[in-house]
Design a protein around this motif. Sequence first.
Motif, short mmCIF file in Angstrom:
data_model
loop_
_atom_site.label_atom_id
_atom_site.label_comp_id
_atom_site.label_asym_id
_atom_site.label_seq_id
_atom_site.Cartn_x
_atom_site.Cartn_y
_atom_site.Cartn_z
N LEU A 151 0.87 -1.05 0.01
CA LEU A 151 0.06 -0.05 -0.06
C LEU A 151 0.74 1.11 0.12
O LEU A 151 0.59 2.22 -0.70
CB LEU A 151 -0.82 -0.01 1.10
CG LEU A 151 -1.87 1.22 1.21
CD1 LEU A 151 -2.94 1.03 0.14
CD2 LEU A 151 -2.76 1.08 2.49
N SER A 152 1.91 1.13 0.74
CA SER A 152 2.85 2.41 0.65
C SER A 152 3.47 2.87 -0.60
O SER A 152 3.55 3.97 -0.81
CB SER A 152 4.24 1.85 1.88
OG SER A 152 3.69 1.64 3.04
N GLN A 153 3.57 1.88 -1.35
CA GLN A 153 4.37 2.19 -2.57
C GLN A 153 3.21 2.99 -3.63
O GLN A 153 3.58 3.79 -4.46
CB GLN A 153 4.69 1.14 -3.42
CG GLN A 153 3.46 0.33 -3.99
CD GLN A 153 4.27 -0.80 -4.96
OE1 GLN A 153 5.02 -0.52 -5.73
NE2 GLN A 153 3.61 -1.99 -4.63
N TRP A 154 1.76 3.20 -3.34
CA TRP A 154 1.01 3.67 -3.92
C TRP A 154 0.68 5.16 -3.47
O TRP A 154 -0.03 6.04 -4.10
CB TRP A 154 -0.37 2.93 -4.23
CG TRP A 154 -0.28 1.71 -4.92
CD1 TRP A 154 -0.29 0.60 -4.58
CD2 TRP A 154 0.11 1.69 -6.26
NE1 TRP A 154 0.09 -0.50 -5.52
CE2 TRP A 154 0.05 0.28 -6.88
CE3 TRP A 154 0.07 2.75 -7.30
CZ2 TRP A 154 0.41 -0.17 -8.16
CZ3 TRP A 154 0.30 2.31 -8.58
CH2 TRP A 154 0.64 0.84 -9.02
N MET A 155 1.27 5.64 -2.48
CA MET A 155 1.10 6.98 -1.85
C MET A 155 2.13 7.76 -2.30
O MET A 155 3.22 7.54 -2.99
CB MET A 155 1.58 6.82 -0.33
CG MET A 155 0.69 5.93 0.49
SD MET A 155 -1.05 6.52 0.52
CE MET A 155 -1.83 5.06 -0.62
N ASP A 156 1.74 9.17 -2.54
CA ASP A 156 2.71 10.14 -2.94
C ASP A 156 3.52 10.57 -1.63
O ASP A 156 4.87 10.70 -1.80
CB ASP A 156 1.74 11.61 -3.53
CG ASP A 156 1.31 11.38 -4.71
OD1 ASP A 156 1.94 10.96 -5.60
OD2 ASP A 156 -0.07 11.34 -4.83
N TYR A 157 2.79 10.74 -0.56
CA TYR A 157 3.44 11.05 0.73
C TYR A 157 3.03 10.07 1.88
O TYR A 157 1.94 9.80 1.84
CB TYR A 157 3.27 12.46 1.09
CG TYR A 157 3.72 13.20 0.00
CD1 TYR A 157 5.13 13.66 0.23
CD2 TYR A 157 2.98 13.87 -0.77
CE1 TYR A 157 5.72 14.66 -0.76
CE2 TYR A 157 3.57 15.04 -1.73
CZ TYR A 157 4.68 15.11 -1.74
OH TYR A 157 5.21 16.29 -2.65
N ILE A 158 3.81 9.96 2.87
CA ILE A 158 3.30 9.22 4.13
C ILE A 158 3.66 10.06 5.34
O ILE A 158 4.89 10.44 5.43
CB ILE A 158 3.82 7.71 4.15
CG1 ILE A 158 3.44 6.86 2.96
CG2 ILE A 158 3.64 6.94 5.37
CD1 ILE A 158 4.15 5.33 2.83
N LEU A 159 2.67 10.14 6.32
CA LEU A 159 3.28 10.74 7.63
C LEU A 159 2.82 9.65 8.53
O LEU A 159 2.19 8.93 8.51
CB LEU A 159 1.82 11.72 7.82
CG LEU A 159 2.08 12.47 9.07
CD1 LEU A 159 3.41 13.30 9.33
CD2 LEU A 159 0.93 13.57 9.46
N SER A 160 4.25 9.48 9.27
CA SER A 160 4.29 8.50 10.26
C SER A 160 4.69 9.08 11.49
O SER A 160 5.88 9.35 11.61
CB SER A 160 5.43 7.50 9.73
OG SER A 160 5.80 6.38 10.68
N PRO A 161 3.65 9.00 12.42
CA PRO A 161 4.02 9.46 13.88
C PRO A 161 4.62 8.56 14.67
O PRO A 161 4.67 7.40 14.21
CB PRO A 161 2.49 9.35 14.39
CG PRO A 161 1.56 8.74 13.68
CD PRO A 161 2.23 8.67 12.31
#
Length: 267
Positions: A132-142
Motif C-alpha cells: 500500500l505504501s508504494q501507491w502513496m505520494d507521501y506518508i506521515l508516520s507518527p
Amino acid sequence: MEITTSTAPIFLGFASQKGGVGKSTLAEIISSILYYEKGINLLVVDCDMTQDSFYKLREREKATIADNPELVRQMRTYFKAQGRVAYRVLKSSPENAIATAEEHIKENPQEGIELVIFDFPGHAGTEELLELSQWMDYILSPIEADVQSMVSCLAYAKVVCDLGVSMQSSRIKDIMLLWNKVDRRVRNTIIEYYSNYIAEQGITLLSSRVYATHRFTHELAAYGVRNVFRSTYIAPAKALREGTGIDELVAELMKHIHLTPESHAHD
C-alpha cells in the motif's frame, strides 16, 4: 495502476508499524482542518480493518446527531455557512484501497478531489504495509519517544525511502516522521538522540511536534459543537488547539506536500 482523473489528487497515507501512536486520531483531526478550514477537497479511505477508527467515528457522529434535534439544527447551520457537505469516509481493505479511491473519484468528478487520505492498517504485515505504501505520494508516520517502538518505525521509514528510489512503479515521494504525544513536562533525551539519528539517515523529520493532551479525545457526543476536537464533521475548536502543535503541523504538512491554501478558491 493509473489514476483516472485528469488532474491526479495527492495520495497521503497515515501509517505506523506500531499501534497506539495516534495515527488515526491525527488523520481525523488533520482531515477536518484541511477540509473545513483550508477548503481542500478531500476523500478519506479507512483501510485499517482491525480498528476502523476513522469510519467508526463517522458512524458514531451520525448516530449522535440523529438522536439530538439541537445538534441537527447546529449542524445544518454549520454546513450552510460552509456552503458544502461533509467529506466522504470510505471503508476498504488494504488491497482494495487504491481501487476504492479511484472508483469514487471517477464516479464523482463534481467533488473535485485534490487529496486522498488513507488511514493505514495499524497492525499490518510488512508485505501488506509496503504494498500500500508504494501507491502513496507521501506518508506521515507518527513516532513516540520509546526505544523499542523506534526500531520498527525507523526500519519501515528506511524501506519506504528505498522504495521511492529503487522501484519505478512506486509513486512515493517522501515519508515524513513526526514526534507525537510529546510530554512538555519531560526533558526527553530520547527525542534529541533519535532526531539527530533520523537526520543522519537522511529521513524527513517534520520540525512540528504534537503534544500530549486529553483534549484530543473530545468527541461530539460528550462535548458538543463548541468544544469538539476529534470529529469528521467539524474542525477542532480553535481555542482548544492552542499549545497542541496541531496548527503548526498542518501548516508544515501543507507546505511539504505542496497544498497551499492560496491555490484554492474555497478560502
